[in-house]
Design a protein around this motif. Structure first.
Motif, PDB file in Angstrom:
ATOM      1  N   LEU A 152     -31.681  52.723   4.597  1.00  0.00           N
ATOM      2  CA  LEU A 152     -33.130  52.881   4.729  1.00  0.00           C
ATOM      3  C   LEU A 152     -33.759  51.781   5.579  1.00  0.00           C
ATOM      4  O   LEU A 152     -34.924  51.879   5.959  1.00  0.00           O
ATOM      5  CB  LEU A 152     -33.793  52.863   3.339  1.00  0.00           C
ATOM      6  CG  LEU A 152     -33.398  53.949   2.352  1.00  0.00           C
ATOM      7  CD1 LEU A 152     -34.093  53.709   1.009  1.00  0.00           C
ATOM      8  CD2 LEU A 152     -33.754  55.324   2.895  1.00  0.00           C
ATOM      9  N   GLY A 153     -32.998  50.723   5.823  1.00  0.00           N
ATOM     10  CA  GLY A 153     -33.578  49.557   6.479  1.00  0.00           C
ATOM     11  C   GLY A 153     -34.418  48.732   5.521  1.00  0.00           C
ATOM     12  O   GLY A 153     -35.214  47.891   5.940  1.00  0.00           O
ATOM     13  N   LEU A 154     -34.221  48.959   4.230  1.00  0.00           N
ATOM     14  CA  LEU A 154     -34.917  48.234   3.157  1.00  0.00           C
ATOM     15  C   LEU A 154     -33.884  47.853   2.121  1.00  0.00           C
ATOM     16  O   LEU A 154     -33.067  48.690   1.723  1.00  0.00           O
ATOM     17  CB  LEU A 154     -35.980  49.112   2.495  1.00  0.00           C
ATOM     18  CG  LEU A 154     -37.083  49.669   3.386  1.00  0.00           C
ATOM     19  CD1 LEU A 154     -37.803  50.813   2.675  1.00  0.00           C
ATOM     20  CD2 LEU A 154     -38.079  48.569   3.745  1.00  0.00           C
ATOM     21  N   VAL A 155     -33.899  46.599   1.675  1.00  0.00           N
ATOM     22  CA  VAL A 155     -32.968  46.212   0.622  1.00  0.00           C
ATOM     23  C   VAL A 155     -33.667  46.310  -0.728  1.00  0.00           C
ATOM     24  O   VAL A 155     -34.880  46.094  -0.842  1.00  0.00           O
ATOM     25  CB  VAL A 155     -32.391  44.799   0.842  1.00  0.00           C
ATOM     26  CG1 VAL A 155     -31.486  44.795   2.053  1.00  0.00           C
ATOM     27  CG2 VAL A 155     -33.474  43.748   0.973  1.00  0.00           C
ATOM     28  N   VAL A 233     -35.768  49.339  -6.804  1.00  0.00           N
ATOM     29  CA  VAL A 233     -36.960  49.253  -5.956  1.00  0.00           C
ATOM     30  C   VAL A 233     -36.596  48.673  -4.594  1.00  0.00           C
ATOM     31  O   VAL A 233     -36.008  47.582  -4.514  1.00  0.00           O
ATOM     32  CB  VAL A 233     -38.050  48.380  -6.616  1.00  0.00           C
ATOM     33  CG1 VAL A 233     -39.212  48.143  -5.648  1.00  0.00           C
ATOM     34  CG2 VAL A 233     -38.553  49.018  -7.911  1.00  0.00           C
ATOM     35  N   ALA A 234     -36.941  49.386  -3.532  1.00  0.00           N
ATOM     36  CA  ALA A 234     -36.821  48.856  -2.173  1.00  0.00           C
ATOM     37  C   ALA A 234     -38.027  47.947  -1.952  1.00  0.00           C
ATOM     38  O   ALA A 234     -39.151  48.406  -1.785  1.00  0.00           O
ATOM     39  CB  ALA A 234     -36.796  49.992  -1.161  1.00  0.00           C
ATOM     40  N   ASP A 235     -37.773  46.648  -1.979  1.00  0.00           N
ATOM     41  CA  ASP A 235     -38.819  45.626  -2.093  1.00  0.00           C
ATOM     42  C   ASP A 235     -39.179  45.054  -0.723  1.00  0.00           C
ATOM     43  O   ASP A 235     -38.317  44.508  -0.026  1.00  0.00           O
ATOM     44  CB  ASP A 235     -38.299  44.529  -3.031  1.00  0.00           C
ATOM     45  CG  ASP A 235     -39.272  43.380  -3.215  1.00  0.00           C
ATOM     46  OD1 ASP A 235     -40.462  43.545  -2.910  1.00  0.00           O
ATOM     47  OD2 ASP A 235     -38.824  42.307  -3.676  1.00  0.00           O
ATOM     48  N   PHE A 287     -48.482  46.096   3.165  1.00  0.00           N
ATOM     49  CA  PHE A 287     -47.216  46.807   3.064  1.00  0.00           C
ATOM     50  C   PHE A 287     -46.925  47.121   1.592  1.00  0.00           C
ATOM     51  O   PHE A 287     -47.381  46.396   0.698  1.00  0.00           O
ATOM     52  CB  PHE A 287     -46.092  45.958   3.655  1.00  0.00           C
ATOM     53  CG  PHE A 287     -46.236  45.716   5.131  1.00  0.00           C
ATOM     54  CD1 PHE A 287     -45.553  46.500   6.053  1.00  0.00           C
ATOM     55  CD2 PHE A 287     -47.068  44.705   5.616  1.00  0.00           C
ATOM     56  CE1 PHE A 287     -45.686  46.283   7.424  1.00  0.00           C
ATOM     57  CE2 PHE A 287     -47.215  44.478   6.975  1.00  0.00           C
ATOM     58  CZ  PHE A 287     -46.530  45.274   7.881  1.00  0.00           C
ATOM     59  N   VAL A 288     -46.157  48.171   1.347  1.00  0.00           N
ATOM     60  CA  VAL A 288     -45.869  48.550  -0.042  1.00  0.00           C
ATOM     61  C   VAL A 288     -44.372  48.774  -0.235  1.00  0.00           C
ATOM     62  O   VAL A 288     -43.667  49.241   0.669  1.00  0.00           O
ATOM     63  CB  VAL A 288     -46.634  49.822  -0.468  1.00  0.00           C
ATOM     64  CG1 VAL A 288     -48.144  49.605  -0.375  1.00  0.00           C
ATOM     65  CG2 VAL A 288     -46.225  51.035   0.354  1.00  0.00           C
ATOM     66  N   SER A 289     -43.905  48.449  -1.423  1.00  0.00           N
ATOM     67  CA  SER A 289     -42.519  48.700  -1.806  1.00  0.00           C
ATOM     68  C   SER A 289     -42.348  50.164  -2.204  1.00  0.00           C
ATOM     69  O   SER A 289     -43.332  50.899  -2.380  1.00  0.00           O
ATOM     70  CB  SER A 289     -42.118  47.772  -2.951  1.00  0.00           C
ATOM     71  OG  SER A 289     -42.163  46.420  -2.541  1.00  0.00           O
ATOM     72  N   LEU A 290     -41.104  50.570  -2.368  1.00  0.00           N
ATOM     73  CA  LEU A 290     -40.775  51.958  -2.664  1.00  0.00           C
ATOM     74  C   LEU A 290     -39.930  52.030  -3.930  1.00  0.00           C
ATOM     75  O   LEU A 290     -38.890  51.381  -4.025  1.00  0.00           O
ATOM     76  CB  LEU A 290     -39.995  52.569  -1.489  1.00  0.00           C
ATOM     77  CG  LEU A 290     -39.435  53.979  -1.664  1.00  0.00           C
ATOM     78  CD1 LEU A 290     -40.561  55.001  -1.818  1.00  0.00           C
ATOM     79  CD2 LEU A 290     -38.542  54.351  -0.477  1.00  0.00           C
ATOM     80  N   ASP A 291     -40.394  52.809  -4.904  1.00  0.00           N
ATOM     81  CA  ASP A 291     -39.622  53.067  -6.119  1.00  0.00           C
ATOM     82  C   ASP A 291     -38.576  54.118  -5.775  1.00  0.00           C
ATOM     83  O   ASP A 291     -38.910  55.285  -5.550  1.00  0.00           O
ATOM     84  CB  ASP A 291     -40.564  53.556  -7.227  1.00  0.00           C
ATOM     85  CG  ASP A 291     -39.875  53.733  -8.567  1.00  0.00           C
ATOM     86  OD1 ASP A 291     -38.649  53.998  -8.588  1.00  0.00           O
ATOM     87  OD2 ASP A 291     -40.561  53.623  -9.602  1.00  0.00           O
ATOM     88  N   LEU A 292     -37.322  53.738  -5.718  1.00  0.00           N
ATOM     89  CA  LEU A 292     -36.273  54.660  -5.294  1.00  0.00           C
ATOM     90  C   LEU A 292     -35.928  55.694  -6.357  1.00  0.00           C
ATOM     91  O   LEU A 292     -35.310  56.707  -6.039  1.00  0.00           O
ATOM     92  CB  LEU A 292     -35.013  53.882  -4.899  1.00  0.00           C
ATOM     93  CG  LEU A 292     -35.107  53.074  -3.607  1.00  0.00           C
ATOM     94  CD1 LEU A 292     -33.774  52.405  -3.299  1.00  0.00           C
ATOM     95  CD2 LEU A 292     -35.551  53.929  -2.435  1.00  0.00           C
ATOM     96  N   ILE A 293     -36.329  55.460  -7.589  1.00  0.00           N
ATOM     97  CA  ILE A 293     -36.044  56.440  -8.636  1.00  0.00           C
ATOM     98  C   ILE A 293     -37.096  57.546  -8.642  1.00  0.00           C
ATOM     99  O   ILE A 293     -36.784  58.732  -8.681  1.00  0.00           O
ATOM    100  CB  ILE A 293     -35.925  55.746 -10.005  1.00  0.00           C
ATOM    101  CG1 ILE A 293     -34.666  54.854  -9.996  1.00  0.00           C
ATOM    102  CG2 ILE A 293     -35.853  56.774 -11.131  1.00  0.00           C
ATOM    103  CD1 ILE A 293     -34.437  54.078 -11.268  1.00  0.00           C
ATOM    104  N   SER A 294     -38.369  57.181  -8.546  1.00  0.00           N
ATOM    105  CA  SER A 294     -39.426  58.200  -8.517  1.00  0.00           C
ATOM    106  C   SER A 294     -39.713  58.693  -7.096  1.00  0.00           C
ATOM    107  O   SER A 294     -40.284  59.772  -6.915  1.00  0.00           O
ATOM    108  CB  SER A 294     -40.719  57.628  -9.101  1.00  0.00           C
ATOM    109  OG  SER A 294     -41.296  56.675  -8.211  1.00  0.00           O
ATOM    110  N   GLY A 295     -39.348  57.889  -6.097  1.00  0.00           N
ATOM    111  CA  GLY A 295     -39.662  58.228  -4.719  1.00  0.00           C
ATOM    112  C   GLY A 295     -41.084  57.899  -4.316  1.00  0.00           C
ATOM    113  O   GLY A 295     -41.521  58.240  -3.212  1.00  0.00           O
TER     114      GLY A 295
END
Length: 425
Positions: A152-155, A233-235, A287-295
């Motif tokens: 994703l380019g996000l860790v 979470v992609a932080d 900028f915002v992080s992404l919850d990878l479980i809920s999307g």
């Protein structure tokens, strides 16, 4: 107190917290070596003792795992004043460590320390820095392999502790999915050193330890942890720090590494910068992080939304929007930037990462503002941080509404921040 006397006091804090080549954040509350704390501390040491700055980083990588991960705690010596200790983590490393990591400030610190060492004429600077460069490169490879397997380019972080912002409002929804049941008896020690009103709540700790239990049961295998993680979470804060550290390693690669190393780092950085840039939200001006479980986007306002400044060159519209938003957060504050803004329903000015100001966060955001040409705002943040430290001391964090010092006192990374920020004009 004069600036000279304050610098001497900062040196004394670092000396007091020195445990033989590594520095504890503060006595009793945090009696071991913490990952990102030590990276900031090394940059503080570099202002007056580059040999000791190198040693801080060298002691930290004694805990580096074979797969490249640098853990968030290295338990060099036993202590009964902190929970969870090495017995809870149950890792199998040759030096006892925790099983999770922390923001990879290491690469940023290496560049800072190396450049200070060259300027000072330290004879063995290049030899020592080459070893640390390879350790940093292995760490960055681990990040992209273990924490961005979906490219994703996000860790991602699998535990709030990895973010460094343990009980941030950003994690509330995602963390609520983790049960409060644990197979580990919780024996909190932090609230015997610091007022409980300044620390995460017991329910937070139950969820924190549940996650530790899950990953320990995975044998700390990254692929198994990724598959089983109840919190993922992609932080943007983590990704931004990794991207900035990668750029700093690219800068050093021509001296300390090889052309192949530099090409590999350039590929890493491109991937991270592109992923990070996609997390800009114009309607939020951050900028915002992404919850990878809920999307779902994580829109809770926290300091993490500004950390990408350290890694990205924003366009004029973005720069104008984000600086205006930072000024909104600063409005009415004695010292900023708060870890959550006063207008947020989650704002608690004294509770850890739910409102208080952290000197190292101000340091990062100010660096990012300078990178993006907002020197005046950066200088305001730096100077208010320095003045607050001069007024109340080297506290762990500060109430943004009053400037009151909170948490642990004689705190190492606050002393380091003072030494670095106090020299800026």
């Amino acid at each position: 107190m004069t600036t000279l006397r304050m610098e001497e006091a900062a040196h004394a804090v670092l000396a007091r917290n020195d445990r033989g080549g590594y520095t504890v954040p503060t006595d009793r509350l945090y009696p071991f070596q913490w990952n990102w704390d030590s990276a900031f501390v090394a940059m503080g040491f570099a202002t007056f003792d580059v040999d000791r700055a190198f040693r801080e980083l060298e002691r930290l990588i004694e805990g580096q795992w074979d797969d490249g991960m640098i853990p968030h705690i290295v338990f060099h010596a036993p202590s009964d004043t902190y929970f969870p200790g090495p017995d809870v983590w149950g890792t199998k490393h040759h030096v006892p460590t925790s099983g999770i990591t922390q923001p990879p400030v290491f690469g940023m610190a290496l560049r800072h320390v190396y450049e200070a060492a060259v300027a000072s004429g330290l004879a063995d600077a290049e030899t020592r820095a080459k070893v640390l460069f390879q350790a940093a490169l292995r760490s960055h490879r681990w990040w992209l392999a273990a924490r961005d397997p979906e490219d994703l380019g996000l860790v991602s972080i699998l535990h709030p502790w990895e973010s460094g912002s343990d009980n941030s409002p950003a994690w509330d929804e995602a963390l609520a999915r983790a049960p409060t049941t644990t197979s580990t008896a919780i024996r909190r020690k932090d609230t015997s050193h610091v007022n409980a009103a300044m620390r995460p709540r017991d329910e937070d700790y139950q969820r924190f330890i549940h996650l530790v239990d899950v990953y320990r049961d995975c044998g700390w295998n990254p692929k198994q942890q990724w598959a089983r993680a109840p919190f993922k979470v992609a932080d943007v804060q983590m990704t931004a720090i990794l991207a900035r550290a990668t750029a700093d390693l690219m800068h050093l690669a021509g001296i300390l590494g090889s052309e192949n190393d530099r090409a590999e780092l350039a590929q890493m950085q491109g991937r991270l910068v592109n992923g990070l840039a996609r997390r800009w939200r114009p309607h939020l001006s951050r900028f915002v992080s992404l919850d990878l479980i809920s999307g779902a986007d994580i829109e809770a306002p926290t300091q993490a939304g500004f950390i990408p400044l350290v890694a990205l060159a924003l366009d004029d519209a973005q720069r104008s929007a984000i600086t205006a938003e930072i000024r909104r957060w600063l409005d009415g504050m004695t010292v900023g930037i708060p870890s959550a803004p006063a207008f947020s329903p989650a704002f608690e000015p004294k509770r850890y990462w739910r409102g208080p100001v952290w000197a190292v966060i101000n340091w990062l955001i100010a660096d990012g503002l300078r990178l993006n040409g907002a020197e005046e705002l950066a200088r305001h943040i730096e100077q208010s941080t320095v003045r607050t430290i001069e007024n109340v001391g080297f506290c762990e964090y500060f109430d943004p509404t009053t400037g009151e010092g909170l948490g642990g006192d004689t705190f190492s990374w606050t002393a380091a921040a003072y030494l670095v920020l106090g020299r800026r004009e």
